[in-house]
Every structure is written in C-alpha cells, then in structure tokens.
Design a protein around this motif. Structure first.
Motif, PDB file in Angstrom:
ATOM      1  N   SER B 161      -8.739   8.645  27.386  1.00 34.02           N
ATOM      2  CA  SER B 161      -9.556   7.441  27.595  1.00 34.02           C
ATOM      3  C   SER B 161      -9.950   7.309  29.065  1.00 34.02           C
ATOM      4  O   SER B 161     -11.063   6.861  29.379  1.00 34.02           O
ATOM      5  CB  SER B 161      -8.770   6.198  27.181  1.00 34.02           C
ATOM      6  OG  SER B 161      -8.312   6.312  25.868  1.00 34.02           O
ATOM      7  N   ALA B 162      -9.032   7.674  29.957  1.00 36.15           N
ATOM      8  CA  ALA B 162      -9.355   7.621  31.396  1.00 36.15           C
ATOM      9  C   ALA B 162     -10.524   8.548  31.697  1.00 36.15           C
ATOM     10  O   ALA B 162     -11.452   8.195  32.433  1.00 36.15           O
ATOM     11  CB  ALA B 162      -8.129   8.015  32.214  1.00 36.15           C
ATOM     12  N   ARG B 163     -10.458   9.713  31.110  1.00 34.37           N
ATOM     13  CA  ARG B 163     -11.527  10.701  31.316  1.00 34.37           C
ATOM     14  C   ARG B 163     -12.857  10.184  30.755  1.00 34.37           C
ATOM     15  O   ARG B 163     -13.909  10.313  31.380  1.00 34.37           O
ATOM     16  CB  ARG B 163     -11.116  12.008  30.636  1.00 34.37           C
ATOM     17  CG  ARG B 163     -11.903  13.206  31.052  1.00 34.37           C
ATOM     18  CD  ARG B 163     -11.361  14.446  30.330  1.00 34.37           C
ATOM     19  NE  ARG B 163     -12.155  15.608  30.649  1.00 34.37           N
ATOM     20  CZ  ARG B 163     -11.889  16.435  31.661  1.00 34.37           C
ATOM     21  NH1 ARG B 163     -10.861  16.206  32.423  1.00 34.37           N
ATOM     22  NH2 ARG B 163     -12.659  17.476  31.891  1.00 34.37           N
ATOM     23  N   ASP B 164     -12.776   9.583  29.555  1.00 30.27           N
ATOM     24  CA  ASP B 164     -13.982   8.995  28.949  1.00 30.27           C
ATOM     25  C   ASP B 164     -14.632   7.996  29.906  1.00 30.27           C
ATOM     26  O   ASP B 164     -15.856   8.000  30.105  1.00 30.27           O
ATOM     27  CB  ASP B 164     -13.624   8.220  27.667  1.00 30.27           C
ATOM     28  CG  ASP B 164     -13.150   9.110  26.533  1.00 30.27           C
ATOM     29  OD1 ASP B 164     -13.349  10.333  26.614  1.00 30.27           O
ATOM     30  OD2 ASP B 164     -12.584   8.561  25.566  1.00 30.27           O
ATOM     31  N   ALA B 165     -13.777   7.129  30.462  1.00 27.98           N
ATOM     32  CA  ALA B 165     -14.310   6.063  31.319  1.00 27.98           C
ATOM     33  C   ALA B 165     -14.948   6.644  32.582  1.00 27.98           C
ATOM     34  O   ALA B 165     -15.995   6.167  33.042  1.00 27.98           O
ATOM     35  CB  ALA B 165     -13.186   5.098  31.687  1.00 27.98           C
ATOM     36  N   LEU B 166     -14.326   7.678  33.135  1.00 28.48           N
ATOM     37  CA  LEU B 166     -14.898   8.318  34.332  1.00 28.48           C
ATOM     38  C   LEU B 166     -16.257   8.932  34.009  1.00 28.48           C
ATOM     39  O   LEU B 166     -17.221   8.795  34.767  1.00 28.48           O
ATOM     40  CB  LEU B 166     -13.939   9.394  34.864  1.00 28.48           C
ATOM     41  CG  LEU B 166     -12.658   8.890  35.521  1.00 28.48           C
ATOM     42  CD1 LEU B 166     -11.672  10.035  35.748  1.00 28.48           C
ATOM     43  CD2 LEU B 166     -12.973   8.194  36.845  1.00 28.48           C
TER      44      LEU B 166
END
Lengths: 301, 308
Positions: B161-166
C-alpha cells in the motif's frame, strides 16, 4: 510513629473509553456515553473511597513499560497532556497531578534492598501514561490525593509468566515494607483489564454499544472463573493459576499488577467487592476491591 | 535504481536513544551516530520527496495508524532511558501522503486511519530516526505504526500500500525501518562502556542477518522472518515484521546493493544502520530469486528481472 497500612486494594481497568464516555473537562474528545456498567461501578467505588481516610494512591501501570527494572515517578508534580497512542481519537487528557515523592523514594529504597533493579524517574518532561491517568481519574475524579506510579517491568516478555509472578511478589512485599515504615495510609491500585485480546477494528461511533462484546467466549469463561475466585476470597489460587490464565487469555495481568497488589496485601483470603464487569473493544474488564476492614467490607454485586 | 521504483533507497536503523542523546558514552554509540550522519547526507543529496518511516516502537491495535499532523511538535522522553535526557522534536509531516497511504491501505482491505492530534506521542524510534536523519525538516516525513497483532500477509499488504501511494502521488521516497536486530536488552543498568551484544547467539544471528543485508538479499531475509523472530527476538509481538514491510515496499526480491554502515550493541540489543539500494545486478543466485507474482500466468516465472 504509627505503622503505615494499606486501607484498600483496587483492581481498576484503564480503557480510555471510560474517561471518554464520562466527558470530563480535562478530555478533549466528546462522546455520547457508553460502557455504563463499568462507569457506574467505578462511580460506586469512587464514593466508597471518599469515605475512607487515606494519604496516597499507589498505582502499578502496564502502560509505563520498562525493560530495565522497575521505575517510580520521582518529582512532586507532572502537568501535561496525555494522548493515548492507540485511541488518540478518544483520549487527549490534560492532567495536573501531584506525586508523593517521599513515599516513592521509600518504595524505591526497599525495592532495591530486595534485590530488584529499580530507578527513580526525575525527568520533568516525562509524560505520565494513560493507564495511570484513566484509573486515577475514575477512582478519584477530584485528584485531591497524591499518587505514586510504579512502572511495569516486562518480565513476562523477557522470561516467563512464572518469573513475572516471583518478581511482582517481591516488589509487592518491598512496597508493603515501605508503606509500613512511612506511617501512611495507602490505597493500592492495580490498573489493568483481565482478558486482553482486542478487536483490531473500531466502530465508526466508538460508543455504539450494539457493537461491544467480548472477543471470544473462552476469554469470558476464564474471566468469570477468576472473578468467582475473587468473590470467594481464593486469592492464593488466583496467584497459582495466573500463568495459565495469562497465557490463555493474553491477559493484562502479564504486567504483574494484580500479583504485586496481592503480595503487598498478604494475599487476602476474604471476598473481594465486585463493582462490575464489561468488555471494552473485546477485552474483559472487572472493577473490584479488597477491603481489609471487616467493618466496611460489603457485598456489592 | 531500477527504472520503475519509487524508492530511492531504504534504511534500517535502531530505535534506541543513545546515538541521539549520548553518542559519546561509548565508541559504538558514536559509530552508530556517524552512520546516521552519513545517511543524513545521502538523503540530502538524493531527490527524495518524502521520508517514510515504519517504526516497530509504535505499536497499534486498531488497524494501522499513519501520522498526518502537518506540524508534529512535542518533547519526548523514553520510558526506560529517561535519565539520558529529553528529545524535543518538530517534524514536518506530509499529510497529503499520509491520507493517500491510508486510502491505499483501505483499498487493499486493511483497516487503517490517520492520526492528527496535537501532542500525539510519537515513539522513541521515530523521534530518534527523524531527528538524526532529517534534522532540519528538509524533506517532509510520514510515519506508519506496526500493528501488534498483524502477521505476514497483513504486513506485506501494508508495504504494498505504501508503494501504491508513492506511485499514485508520483513521489520518490527514502524509506526507513526502525528496528533492532536482536532485541534482548540487559535487564539491569550498565556502564555504557561495558555495553555488548547480550549473548554470542544473538551476535551470531545478527552477523548472519547483516551478511544477508550486505548481499542485498532482502527477500531472503523476509522469508526468514519467522525464524529470526524465534531465535533472537523477545516475544513482545506476534512476529518480526520489519523485513516483510521493507521487502513489500521496496520490492520482494534480492536485487539490491547492500551496505552495513554500522553494527553495535545498544544496551545489549543489536543496533545496525544499513542501506539497501535497488539494483539491476546481483541477481539469480539467491534462495528466493523469484517473481513477486500478482497474477497467475502459468507456472512460476523465475528470474525475469535484472542481469545475471
């Protein structure tokens, strides 16, 4: 000097939900109530405390977690805001409390003599944990008595529940010696839930009581068993069964508070006064007290 | 850096306050402090838009909490090491990213929420990391909690999810995991000059983990997390999760350049400052050099990235 004594021992759970539900002026969050069984139980116990002559509250809290020994608050006063790291939406409490430093130092000294690693906490920027604040607020909303906060050394994590029990016993006995030498009348508070498995989601309205229930039936059955032993004054059996109970219900007794209090009180064999039991976000919470005075001890629930 | 990664590099740093508050009390603390300073310079020289911190000393219960208060100001004191001094902080938080991260986590089925409260108790590990890595708030930060009940799948999804947001916000980030290696401290107060790793066993495991990091074997470490938890972690939570989150956020493979900048004892626990940088080399000879499969396309695809 007259010998000091413990005038009452209280099991006082600290879900911040209870302070939130009360809407005291110190707390920023606003609620529509909730968890009345516990709040009304606390109110009754607080009324009893008003009738008792005492000098200080000594509280053992699981939310000041120390791994290097047992620590005591060691400055005369602390004033700040406590924000619960888990439920910041519910608990942002402005506190201004007084500490009985003399009693804290006496306990620190006796604890060290007993061979327990210990430390006084004298950093003025230190923020007092929300467990201390919640239990003390609900027992004594006027905050008109000084407190002593004792940290919980996490022996359960480092060693085992059995080691935790042995160290908590030694700590309780050391604290009792300090109380006796002080000449003071003291209320002990063991601040924690019983079973302690939480739900990991929260209702949109946290005080929506249609959503509140125990996490699982096993926890409920264990909690009832423990409370039954409280009622029957079988505290030595509670101490004996504690490792199994703590493991089976992930109980907050893992911090050692109840054992500490029982040891300080000489492991009571008289019935506890029960003021209420209710779940909060899945955990099991019981308000109870042990009154050594046969004239004031009563059957509450 | 690989062409499609929003992560410039990842750091693994210890949570204890000694490198911040008493770096001169012990040569090891000083080495850790120097390593933090090297990382600070590297962050400053990077094109990072964001520093994203996953802290094992911020436990959450209700899902995953993400710090979103734009100006987070307080003076923090550690529960155990209060006598070392206070830690005043004033962090600039990327609130837009925090909300995006929360939304991304919810999209992937997680219970997540932002926290935006004056006086929220930012944990010791996050305070130490951000104070040393980003002292002038040159780059906005964000902090995510470590849920005490979550296990592998939940932590992996939190990382993704962190990667998605970035990717959604088009941001380049340096990500920071705050965690000890072995986390057993001495249970008595010690003279800092006598500090050492608690046991030879802890030290041997730490050395093995560092060897993996140095070889860029992040996915291998991720796969070893449960073994690491059983061997050298005090059982405070259900699992050792930092490698899971780090791998899921940076990419679940072994294609990294690893550098161990320091490894020292912190009151008995293992404290290391490590950098992992996405790479296109060093691939094909590791235990878990397999694709991180999102869609089934027949039998497993092996080794379709990197040069080997």
């Amino acid at each position: 000097m007259k010998k000091g004594e413990i005038v009452l021992g209280c099991l006082a759970p600290h879900p911040p939900h209870l302070v939130y539900a009360e809407n005291p002026p110190q707390n920023e969050a606003f609620s529509e109530g909730g968890w009345e069984t516990l709040r009304w139980g606390y109110a009754k116990l607080a009324r009893k405390l008003k009738t008792i002559d005492y000098d200080a509250i000594v509280i053992f809290t699981p939310h000041w977690q120390t791994y290097i020994g047992t620590h005591f608050l060691g400055l005369p006063g602390f004033k700040s805001k406590s924000v619960d790291p888990v439920f910041p939406n519910l608990f942002r409490y402005n506190y201004d409390l007084k500490v009985d430093v003399e009693l804290a130092e006496a306990m620190h000294e006796e604890t060290a003599k007993a061979g327990i690693i210990t430390k006084m906490m004298r950093n003025p920027d230190f923020r007092v944990d929300y467990g201390t604040i919640t239990s003390c607020h609900l027992l004594n909303p006027d905050w008109d008595k000084p407190i002593v906060t004792i940290s919980s050394n996490r022996n359960s994590h480092y060693y085992s529940n059995e080691v935790m029990i042995e160290q908590a016993k030694a700590l309780g006995e050391a604290c009792m010696k300090a109380i006796e030498k002080s000449g003071k009348k003291v209320v002990l508070v063991s601040s924690h839930s019983l079973s302690h498995r939480h739900f990991v989601t929260e209702a949109p309205l946290p005080e929506d009581m249609s959503r509140e229930h125990i996490y699982n039936h096993s926890q409920y059955v264990w909690d009832m068993k423990i409370i039954e032993m409280f009622r029957e004054g079988k505290m030595q059996e509670v101490v004996d069964i504690m490792p199994e109970y703590t493991e089976q219900t992930i109980a907050e007794t893992e911090a050692g508070g109840l054992i500490w209090m029982m040891a300080a009180m000489g492991v009571p064999s008289y019935p506890a006064e029960i003021y209420g039991y209710q779940s909060v976000i899945g955990t099991g919470n019981c308000i109870a007290c042990w009154d050594p005075n046969t004239n004031t001890r009563e059957l509450v629930l | 850096m690989s062409e499609d990664s929003p992560i410039l590099f990842g750091l693994y740093v210890p949570p204890h306050p000694q490198p911040l508050l008493s770096p001169d009390a012990n040569k090891g603390y000083s080495n850790l402090r120097s390593a933090f300073e090297t990382c600070r310079k590297r962050i400053e020289e990077s094109d990072a838009d964001l520093i994203l911190v996953y802290s094992t000393t911020w436990p959450s219960v209700v899902g995953h909490q993400i710090q979103a208060l734009k100006e987070s100001i307080w003076t923090h004191v550690d529960d155990d090491f209060h006598y070392l001094g206070s830690m005043p902080y004033n962090f600039s938080i990327d609130d837009e990213f925090a909300h995006e991260y929360c939304a991304a986590a919810e999209k992937r089925g997680l219970h997540a929420r932002t926290v935006e409260y004056e006086g929220f108790p930012i944990d010791t590990g996050s305070v130490v990391a951000l104070s040393l890595l980003n002292p002038d708030n040159r780059i906005p930060a964000c902090i995510v909690s470590s849920n005490m009940y979550s296990n592998r799948s939940e932590t992996i999804v939190l990382g993704k999810s962190a990667r998605d947001a970035l990717i959604t916000q088009g941001k380049k980030a340096v990500i920071v995991v705050v965690s000890s290696l072995s986390n057993r401290m001495f249970t008595e107060h010690i003279d800092p000059v006598d500090d050492r790793i608690h046991s030879p066993k802890d030290n041997e495991w730490n050395e093995k983990i560092l060897q993996f990091f140095a070889d860029g074997r992040l996915e291998d470490l991720s796969q070893l997390s449960r073994e690491i938890h059983g061997q050298i972690r005090v059982q405070k939570v259900v699992a050792y999760k930092p490698a899971w989150w780090l791998a899921a956020t940076m990419g679940q493979h072994n294609n990294y350049e690893g550098e161990v900048l320091a490894y020292e004892a912190l009151h008995g626990s293992g404290g290391a400052v490590i950098q992992l940088t996405p790479s296109t080399g060093s691939f094909g000879d590791k235990e878990f050099d397999e694709d991180d499969v999102e869609y089934y396309q027949g039998d497993r695809n092996v080794l379709n990235k990197g040069d080997f």
